[in-house]
Design a protein around this motif. Sequence first.
Motif, mmCIF file in Angstrom:
data_model
loop_
_atom_site.group_PDB
_atom_site.id
_atom_site.type_symbol
_atom_site.label_atom_id
_atom_site.label_comp_id
_atom_site.label_asym_id
_atom_site.label_seq_id
_atom_site.Cartn_x
_atom_site.Cartn_y
_atom_site.Cartn_z
ATOM 1 N N VAL A 146 0.837 -1.199 0.000
ATOM 2 C CA VAL A 146 0.000 0.000 0.000
ATOM 3 C C VAL A 146 0.875 1.254 0.000
ATOM 4 O O VAL A 146 0.593 2.223 -0.728
ATOM 5 C CB VAL A 146 -0.970 -0.011 1.205
ATOM 6 N N ALA A 147 1.942 1.245 0.769
ATOM 7 C CA ALA A 147 2.846 2.394 0.813
ATOM 8 C C ALA A 147 3.517 2.601 -0.550
ATOM 9 O O ALA A 147 3.657 3.739 -1.023
ATOM 10 C CB ALA A 147 3.900 2.205 1.902
ATOM 11 N N GLY A 148 3.932 1.509 -1.198
ATOM 12 C CA GLY A 148 4.541 1.612 -2.519
ATOM 13 C C GLY A 148 3.568 2.148 -3.548
ATOM 14 O O GLY A 148 3.911 3.007 -4.365
ATOM 15 N N ALA A 149 2.330 1.643 -3.517
ATOM 16 C CA ALA A 149 1.309 2.124 -4.447
ATOM 17 C C ALA A 149 1.011 3.604 -4.206
ATOM 18 O O ALA A 149 0.826 4.374 -5.152
ATOM 19 C CB ALA A 149 0.045 1.293 -4.316
ATOM 20 N N LEU A 150 0.960 4.007 -2.942
ATOM 21 C CA LEU A 150 0.711 5.410 -2.612
ATOM 22 C C LEU A 150 1.837 6.306 -3.128
ATOM 23 O O LEU A 150 1.579 7.389 -3.683
ATOM 24 C CB LEU A 150 0.547 5.573 -1.104
ATOM 25 N N LEU A 151 3.079 5.859 -2.986
ATOM 26 C CA LEU A 151 4.201 6.645 -3.503
ATOM 27 C C LEU A 151 4.148 6.754 -5.020
ATOM 28 O O LEU A 151 4.446 7.816 -5.588
ATOM 29 C CB LEU A 151 5.523 6.017 -3.061
ATOM 30 N N ILE A 152 3.762 5.678 -5.696
ATOM 31 C CA ILE A 152 3.655 5.724 -7.153
ATOM 32 C C ILE A 152 2.569 6.698 -7.574
ATOM 33 O O ILE A 152 2.754 7.513 -8.491
ATOM 34 C CB ILE A 152 3.392 4.311 -7.709
ATOM 35 N N VAL A 153 1.427 6.671 -6.903
ATOM 36 C CA VAL A 153 0.327 7.577 -7.240
ATOM 37 C C VAL A 153 0.733 9.026 -6.992
ATOM 38 O O VAL A 153 0.489 9.908 -7.830
ATOM 39 C CB VAL A 153 -0.941 7.206 -6.434
ATOM 40 N N LEU A 154 1.371 9.288 -5.870
ATOM 41 C CA LEU A 154 1.809 10.657 -5.580
ATOM 42 C C LEU A 154 2.853 11.130 -6.591
ATOM 43 O O LEU A 154 2.840 12.299 -7.006
ATOM 44 C CB LEU A 154 2.357 10.754 -4.154
#
Length: 69
Positions: free
Chosen positions: A8-16
């Motif tokens: 989830v943290a990795g996906a959030l960083l990619i989206v940001l």
Amino acid sequence: METLIALVAGALLIVLGTRLIHRLNGQHDARIAAYHFSAPYPSTARPPGHSPRSSSGQAPSRGRTGTWP
């Protein structure tokens, strides 16, 4: 559970990151639209006396000049 949090943290960083890049591209496009360049493609203009290539794709033949072979 730790794996899920990491994903989830990795996906959030990619989206940001993608949103940041999208905003920066928008700002860059606005800057380019505000500044008008002198000519769209000045390097494609040929000097006077230079004709475009013939339809066969070869340069027009020229007579021999000088002594260099």
